[in-house]
Design a protein around this motif. Structure first.
Motif, mmCIF file in Angstrom:
data_model
loop_
_atom_site.group_PDB
_atom_site.id
_atom_site.type_symbol
_atom_site.label_atom_id
_atom_site.label_comp_id
_atom_site.label_asym_id
_atom_site.label_seq_id
_atom_site.Cartn_x
_atom_site.Cartn_y
_atom_site.Cartn_z
ATOM 1 N N ARG A 26 0.716 -1.014 0.107
ATOM 2 C CA ARG A 26 -0.199 0.406 -0.166
ATOM 3 C C ARG A 26 1.197 1.104 -0.062
ATOM 4 O O ARG A 26 0.368 2.124 -0.640
ATOM 5 C CB ARG A 26 -1.353 0.116 1.285
ATOM 6 C CG ARG A 26 -2.320 1.239 1.107
ATOM 7 C CD ARG A 26 -2.984 1.199 2.868
ATOM 8 N NE ARG A 26 -4.420 1.882 2.070
ATOM 9 C CZ ARG A 26 -4.031 3.149 1.804
ATOM 10 N NH1 ARG A 26 -3.006 4.259 1.880
ATOM 11 N NH2 ARG A 26 -5.326 3.422 1.449
ATOM 12 N N LEU A 29 2.035 1.882 -3.189
ATOM 13 C CA LEU A 29 0.912 2.468 -4.220
ATOM 14 C C LEU A 29 0.494 3.709 -4.147
ATOM 15 O O LEU A 29 0.349 4.134 -5.778
ATOM 16 C CB LEU A 29 -0.250 1.206 -4.658
ATOM 17 C CG LEU A 29 -0.091 -0.104 -4.403
ATOM 18 C CD1 LEU A 29 -1.217 -0.898 -4.007
ATOM 19 C CD2 LEU A 29 0.994 -0.253 -5.594
ATOM 20 N N ALA A 33 1.317 6.760 -7.024
ATOM 21 C CA ALA A 33 0.344 7.953 -7.220
ATOM 22 C C ALA A 33 0.444 9.261 -6.627
ATOM 23 O O ALA A 33 -0.249 10.025 -7.765
ATOM 24 C CB ALA A 33 -1.222 7.359 -6.775
ATOM 25 N N ALA A 43 -4.305 10.396 -5.125
ATOM 26 C CA ALA A 43 -3.880 8.868 -4.795
ATOM 27 C C ALA A 43 -4.234 8.703 -4.049
ATOM 28 O O ALA A 43 -4.351 7.172 -4.836
ATOM 29 C CB ALA A 43 -2.334 9.850 -4.115
ATOM 30 N N VAL A 46 -7.008 6.560 -5.379
ATOM 31 C CA VAL A 46 -6.271 5.586 -6.822
ATOM 32 C C VAL A 46 -6.766 4.351 -5.652
ATOM 33 O O VAL A 46 -6.396 3.313 -6.367
ATOM 34 C CB VAL A 46 -5.007 5.771 -7.414
ATOM 35 C CG1 VAL A 46 -4.230 4.820 -7.526
ATOM 36 C CG2 VAL A 46 -5.480 7.268 -8.188
ATOM 37 N N VAL A 47 -5.340 4.337 -4.445
ATOM 38 C CA VAL A 47 -5.617 3.770 -3.547
ATOM 39 C C VAL A 47 -6.419 2.560 -3.461
ATOM 40 O O VAL A 47 -6.345 1.320 -3.544
ATOM 41 C CB VAL A 47 -4.557 3.355 -2.207
ATOM 42 C CG1 VAL A 47 -4.092 2.494 -1.539
ATOM 43 C CG2 VAL A 47 -3.326 3.891 -3.071
ATOM 44 N N VAL A 50 -7.272 0.196 -6.426
ATOM 45 C CA VAL A 50 -6.707 -0.468 -6.593
ATOM 46 C C VAL A 50 -6.926 -2.249 -5.925
ATOM 47 O O VAL A 50 -7.216 -2.719 -6.240
ATOM 48 C CB VAL A 50 -4.996 -0.102 -6.210
ATOM 49 C CG1 VAL A 50 -4.305 -1.298 -6.161
ATOM 50 C CG2 VAL A 50 -4.478 1.119 -7.717
ATOM 51 N N TRP A 51 -8.088 -1.739 -4.793
ATOM 52 C CA TRP A 51 -7.960 -2.524 -3.451
ATOM 53 C C TRP A 51 -9.299 -3.052 -4.479
ATOM 54 O O TRP A 51 -9.141 -4.198 -4.183
ATOM 55 C CB TRP A 51 -8.366 -2.161 -2.740
ATOM 56 C CG TRP A 51 -9.027 -2.869 -1.357
ATOM 57 C CD1 TRP A 51 -10.019 -2.758 -0.633
ATOM 58 C CD2 TRP A 51 -8.479 -3.627 -0.660
ATOM 59 N NE1 TRP A 51 -11.091 -3.249 -0.607
ATOM 60 C CE2 TRP A 51 -9.778 -4.468 -0.465
ATOM 61 C CE3 TRP A 51 -7.448 -5.489 -1.366
ATOM 62 C CZ2 TRP A 51 -9.769 -6.257 0.221
ATOM 63 C CZ3 TRP A 51 -7.089 -6.328 -0.184
ATOM 64 C CH2 TRP A 51 -8.384 -6.567 0.389
ATOM 65 N N ALA A 73 -2.549 0.234 -10.344
ATOM 66 C CA ALA A 73 -2.169 2.015 -9.928
ATOM 67 C C ALA A 73 -1.381 2.895 -10.980
ATOM 68 O O ALA A 73 -2.203 4.082 -11.337
ATOM 69 C CB ALA A 73 -1.186 1.893 -9.263
ATOM 70 N N THR A 74 -1.030 2.744 -11.835
ATOM 71 C CA THR A 74 -0.161 3.670 -13.042
ATOM 72 C C THR A 74 -1.409 3.940 -13.449
ATOM 73 O O THR A 74 -1.471 4.356 -14.714
ATOM 74 C CB THR A 74 0.873 2.521 -13.918
ATOM 75 O OG1 THR A 74 2.454 2.531 -12.698
ATOM 76 C CG2 THR A 74 1.626 3.694 -14.628
ATOM 77 N N ALA A 77 -4.186 6.128 -12.100
ATOM 78 C CA ALA A 77 -2.931 7.030 -12.333
ATOM 79 C C ALA A 77 -3.526 7.983 -13.791
ATOM 80 O O ALA A 77 -3.679 9.336 -13.863
ATOM 81 C CB ALA A 77 -2.061 7.410 -11.310
#
Length: 302
Positions: A26, A29, A33, A43, A46-47, A50-51, A73-74, A77
């Motif tokens: 985490r 990531l 972000a 950011a 975004v995290v 991702v989760w 994540a990329t 983002a």
């Protein structure tokens, strides 16, 4: 897919294992972000996304969770960065990255600390979205070209070319003077003391005659609509926006020494500085109240 005796899907991982794998990565990531977006709030969004994807995906074929998570994540983002770029076109006055309170030991990783500094994030803002992603993933996180290519949907050869262009672009714009953490601290302590005491002579001694000040009010707080050039003009601006009863406290902001300025217990500004040759050559002051929350120290990693 049937539930396995251990509580997870048959042949898969338990919920605890899935959460533990994500939690371990985490901080990475979030760092990826934030470096791409310059916004802690975005950011964090975004995290969280991702989760949601990680917990819902079929992970049977995932050999390298770290690479897989960074790739997600990329991509998220990049999508958000393109949206933010359009929003920033109508932003009132100069835009500065959202200040991020970081733990002091971030400074021990010199490359990471520089990459999240306000000055460097402003340089990254001058890159295109794909160039920024490639630069961050290669130069900061040292990812292999094939992993970066998968994240940005380009070929490895194309990524190498983008990385070369981005490196040259950043090198031409980043601060040129190398300053040790101790030298930065000494200058910022003098600057903090001069601001807190209203000592004009100390300010004259610690600020370069050619200093540049950028302030971000976002149309919600007093700030200059354009960068201010020159020590005399900068001092007049500071005198106009800094209340007499303000409190100035040193805080680690974006991997370096920063100042939190408050009035009547409420944060009204966060400042960071570029130090070169023993003096402040650039000041970045965020006054937009939407960017002053500072929820607590964040641990960044690569």
């Amino acid at each position: 897919m049937r539930a396995a005796p251990g509580g997870g899907p048959e042949g898969g991982s338990s919920v605890t294992d899935v959460l533990a794998e994500f939690t371990a990565h985490r901080p990475l990531l979030f760092t990826v972000a934030y470096e791409m977006l310059g916004s802690a709030a975005d950011a964090e969004d975004v995290v969280q996304e991702v989760w949601l994807r990680w917990s819902a995906d079929d992970r049977e074929d995932v050999q390298e969770p770290r690479a897989y998570l960074v790739r997600i994540a990329t991509r998220l983002a990049l999508n958000r960065l393109r949206t933010l770029a359009r929003q920033r076109e109508s932003y009132v006055g100069p835009w500065l990255p959202e200040p991020l309170e970081t733990v002091p030991d971030v400074a021990d990783d010199v490359a990471l600390a520089e990459s999240v500094s306000t000055a460097m994030l402003l340089v990254l803002e001058t890159l295109g979205s794909t160039e920024r992603a490639v630069f961050v993933l290669r130069e900061v996180f040292d990812l292999p070209y094939d992993e970066i290519a998968a994240a940005v949907d380009r070929t490895p050869d194309n990524v190498r070319q983008i990385a070369r262009r981005a490196r040259a672009h950043v090198a031409a714009r980043r601060p040129r003077s190398e300053v040790t953490a101790q030298e930065r601290t000494e200058v910022l302590v003098r600057f903090q003391r001069a601001i807190a005491e209203g000592d004009l002579q100390q300010l004259l001694d610690v600020i370069s005659p050619d200093v540049v000040l950028i302030s971000d009010g976002g149309g919600k707080a007093s700030a200059a609509r354009r960068p201010i050039l020159g020590r005399d003009k900068v001092l007049r601006f500071l005198a106009g926006v800094m209340p007499a009863d303000m409190r100035v406290e040193p805080v680690w902001i974006n991997g370096e020494n920063g100042l939190v300025i408050s009035e009547a217990g409420a944060v009204t500004a966060i400042a960071t500085a570029v130090v070169e040759g023993g003096v402040v050559t650039a000041l970045h002051i965020v006054r937009n109240p939407d960017k002053l929350s500072l929820p607590g120290p964040v641990r960044l990693t690569r």
